[in-house]
Design an enzyme around this catalytic site. Structure first.
Site, PDB file in Angstrom:
ATOM      1  N   SER A  36     -10.742 -24.781 -24.662  1.00 56.64           N
ATOM      2  CA  SER A  36     -10.894 -25.829 -25.708  1.00 56.64           C
ATOM      3  C   SER A  36      -9.944 -27.076 -25.085  1.00 56.64           C
ATOM      4  O   SER A  36      -9.974 -28.082 -25.818  1.00 56.64           O
ATOM      5  CB  SER A  36     -10.573 -25.288 -27.066  1.00 56.64           C
ATOM      6  OG  SER A  36      -9.111 -24.893 -26.986  1.00 56.64           O
ATOM      7  N   ASP A  50      -0.900 -26.414 -28.902  1.00 56.90           N
ATOM      8  CA  ASP A  50      -0.389 -26.721 -27.540  1.00 56.90           C
ATOM      9  C   ASP A  50      -0.848 -28.105 -27.083  1.00 56.90           C
ATOM     10  O   ASP A  50      -0.237 -28.519 -26.045  1.00 56.90           O
ATOM     11  CB  ASP A  50      -0.886 -25.731 -26.813  1.00 56.90           C
ATOM     12  CG  ASP A  50      -0.206 -24.242 -27.387  1.00 56.90           C
ATOM     13  OD1 ASP A  50       0.948 -24.173 -27.752  1.00 56.90           O
ATOM     14  OD2 ASP A  50      -0.792 -22.962 -27.061  1.00 56.90           O
TER      15      ASP A  50
END
Length: 739
Positions: free
Chosen positions: A378, A339
């Site tokens: 993250s 992503d």
């Protein structure tokens, strides 16, 4: 949410404590104190930026523009998709069919915001230049349960515009159950929840209006994606469709309206029904989507980088991009890495960056994401991503005409050595200190290696290089230098002069095994996949001094114990026939080493061939590589050269004395599909060690390229005829071509 591998290499990590494994407690970190007052407060972003400045990576610096807003506002990035409550379960391994397993940590079950849409929205928001007026708008459906406020708060705090988001009155929040293995690999199961509850009255044209680009995934109903794509097409807004999510075909109608379709290897195989195991197969599968109407196919290739096929790569081109080095050298969690990659590509694209720079920026975003735990937590920020992108070499533009695999073969010639990686002798960094202004210690040597153009890895000696450092010290030095750990190389201490694995004292043999396990622990912590064992002492000087079957069995049992304790680590023996410490080693040749590997009989045990050691043993290094590589046991190579007078180990630059042997050595590495990295074990005591290492990298690339030309020129057929003169004619033809 899918299992994605976006890493610079195949990274080894702990899969939980193993029986008999050593517990290593390195000293408390001295990294902050070591770097000095000016560097002690450096953020990871600043460290990466400093490394980028030192490396001088090829291609112009990726200076992401600060905007040029019209009326103070730029067209936003529109992300339409899913959001979930991610529940992460840490496991040692995935369960087999019908099997129940327990988590590695009894307290496992961390909850966080996730879902492909949410991940991409947060990543795009943090990668955009918000100060220039660029925003990220996320259209999703929040659930009617207690998780919705947490999800909304998380997204808002990260700058995501939720003004067009909906709220389901009938469905709970979507959820994702993430199985996280010790090596960072993830597998997921998604429960749709509110992600599939979209109002029929939604005005999709209004949602798309004013957007600069649209980013979609496949965790919402296909009808939603189709409506958004049609609205985007009508308004001239480009669309990037992430192929990850629900396992379903994609219609030709939808395919033809998507500007970029971006699958990973598994998704590409699923969408096309074609194999994707080799690069040629990937290219053929991507081309099949072009034939169905796709404009561009952007494929993430795991550790091999990414590949763009289609109009955006030029009239007749494709582009390939290598991976970025993972900051700190360790893959922590792959969740959301794909992503972040696609969000990075989208941000750079909407800002008008050249397509090559879009791919570099995307590669950097994905690499940063895998270095951290979680999906949304993250997601990288803009400055650190741009800094890391500047350390990556751009991929070449290539010819797409004619079909077949020729064009992709050309890509391999350019970047396959970089993907394997280069390391050089760390101890050489303490020579010629008149050319170095930094510190003369292990951390300073790593910093100095960070200035070597083309170097990608550091091989540490254990315990010599690491015994006074903490894991954080070593990780910090690697991150600051823009390098990753290649291997941990065992160097037994002088107290084991009577033998390490073969010492007559059982307690000393046990100590040697324990030391080797500690090296494996270090490799695990630093993200290296290999431990190389060279014993200066396992041998003898005189006839009748040892019982050959006894010491052989001791070596076999020692390696078996280490391999069984750390199955995720490649344990590799570096043989040497003789030196001043031991006139005859227990394992004195490539043939003996292969015999040892067969008897140890462990899949994670193999061999590292040192070019000079093969010469010292009276061997042709290429023949040794052919034997060991054909047996599937060639884990590593150490490149050097020498005159081999009086049994001396010269440690000269690769190919400087035996160029034809160096050429054939590289040829056999290719023929046996070598997957390790290249380590230069040379001794530049009088030369500039940085310049010497750069020369070694250049020569290794030269011989590798010429070996490819020999293979294409028919060397196999000539060798089959044993025709020496034809061999020399072919070598002359290859070497006279422009380098």
């Amino acid at each position: 949410m899918v299992s994605l591998t976006l890493v610079a290499a195949v990274w080894a990590a702990s899969v939980g404590s193993s029986a008999g494994s050593a517990s290593v407690q390195p000293p408390r970190s001295r990294w902050a104190a070591r770097v000095g007052s000016s560097d002690a407060t450096l953020t990871p972003t600043a460290m990466v930026a400093r490394a980028a400045a030192r490396h001088g990576a090829s291609g112009r610096a990726l200076e992401i523009p600060r905007g040029g807003a019209k009326n103070g506002e730029l067209a936003p990035i529109l992300v339409v998709g899913s959001l979930n409550v991610d529940i992460t379960l840490e496991v040692d391994r995935l369960p087999e069919r019908g099997e129940t397993i327990t988590t590695a940590d009894p307290n496992s079950g961390r909850t966080a915001c996730g879902g492909k849409g949410a991940n991409q929205a947060v990543a795009a928001s943090q990668l955009c230049d918000a100060s220039a007026g660029r925003s990220t708008k996320f259209v999703c459906q929040f659930g009617n349960d207690g998780h919705a406020p947490m999800l909304e708060k998380t997204l808002s705090e990260r700058g995501v515009d939720l003004s067009s988001a909906g709220h389901s009155t009938t469905a709970p929040s979507g959820s994702g159950y993430v199985l996280l293995c010790g090596d960072g690999t993830v597998s997921s199961v998604v429960v749709g929840g509110s992600n599939v509850d979209w109002p029929e009255s939604t005005d999709y044209a209004a949602l798309v209006s004013g957007a600069g680009i649209v980013l979609l995934q496949r965790e919402v109903p296909e009808a939603v994606n189709m409506a958004i794509v049609k609205a985007a097409n009508a308004q001239g807004v480009p669309v990037l469709q992430d192929a990850g999510g629900e396992d379903r075909p994609i219609s030709d109608e939808l395919l033809s309206m998507i500007t970029y379709l971006s699958p990973n290897l598994t998704e590409l195989a699923r969408l096309t029904g074609l194999p994707t195991s080799t690069d040629d197969e990937v290219l053929e599968a991507a081309r099949s989507l072009l034939k169905r109407g796709a404009q561009n196919v952007l494929v993430t290739l795991g550790s091999r980088g990414s590949l763009l096929v289609g109009e955006a790569a030029g009239e007749e081109g494709l582009l390939r991009q290598e991976c970025a080095a993972v900051p700190g050298g360790v893959v922590v969690d792959e969740t959301g890495a794909g992503d972040c990659f696609r969000a990075g590509f989208t941000v750079a694209l909407v800002e008008g960056r050249p397509i090559k720079e879009c791919m570099r920026f995307a590669a950097a975003a994905g690499a940063i994401a895998v270095s951290r735990m979680g999906a949304v937590p993250s997601c990288p920020h803009r400055d650190e991503t741009a800094a890391l992108a500047n350390t990556i070499s751009p991929g070449p533009e290539l010819d797409l005409r004619g079909g077949g695999g020729d064009s992709l073969d050309k890509v391999e010639e350019v970047d396959e050595m970089a993907r394997l990686g280069f390391a050089s002798r760390l101890n050489s960094m303490k020579d010629r200190l008149d050319l170095w202004e930094g510190d003369n210690d292990v951390l300073g040597w790593v910093e100095r290696q960070g200035t070597i153009k083309g170097l990608t890895m550091v091989d540490f000696n254990y315990p010599q290089h690491l015994s006074e450092l903490s894991y954080d010290d070593a990780r910090g030095a690697l991150s600051s230098a823009g390098l990753k750990a290649g291997a941990v190389c065992l160097r037994f201490p002088k107290e084991m002069q009577a033998g390490a694995f073969t010492h007559p004292d059982e307690a000393m043999r046990a100590k040697a095994i324990k030391l080797t396990k500690e090296a494996c622990e270090w490799a695990t912590e630093l993200g290296a996949e290999e431990v190389v064992v060279w014993s200066a002492y396992c041998g003898y000087d005189y006839s009748l001094q040892v019982s050959y079957p006894e010491v052989w069995s001791q070596v076999v049992e020692a390696f078996r114990e280490v391999c069984d304790a750390y199955p995720q680590i490649k344990v590799s023996l570096e043989f040497k026939p003789t030196d001043e410490n031991t006139r005859f080693f227990v394992v004195p040749s490539s043939g003996a080493a292969l015999l040892l590997a067969n008897e140890i009989d462990r899949p994670n045990f193999g061999l590292t061939l040192d070019f000079g050691h093969c010469l010292a043993a009276g061997e042709n290094p290429a023949q040794s590589a052919a034997m060991v590589g054909s047996a599937g046991k060639l884990f590593g190579v150490q490149l050097n050269d020498g005159y081999q007078r009086l049994g001396a180990e010269d440690g000269l630059m690769f190919g400087s004395v035996h160029p034809h042997m160096a050429l054939e050595f590289m040829l056999w590495l290719q023929k046996t599909d070598f997957k390790g990295h290249f380590y230069f074990d040379t001794f530049p005591r009088n030369e500039d060690p940085v310049a010497e290492a750069e020369h070694n990298i250049e020569r290794a690339r030269y011989f590798w390229g010429k070996a490819k030309e020999l293979l294409k020129g028919g060397i196999d057929a000539i060798s089959h005829r044993h025709d020496a003169m034809a061999v020399f004619d072919l070598i002359k033809e290859a070497t006279e071509k422009r380098r």
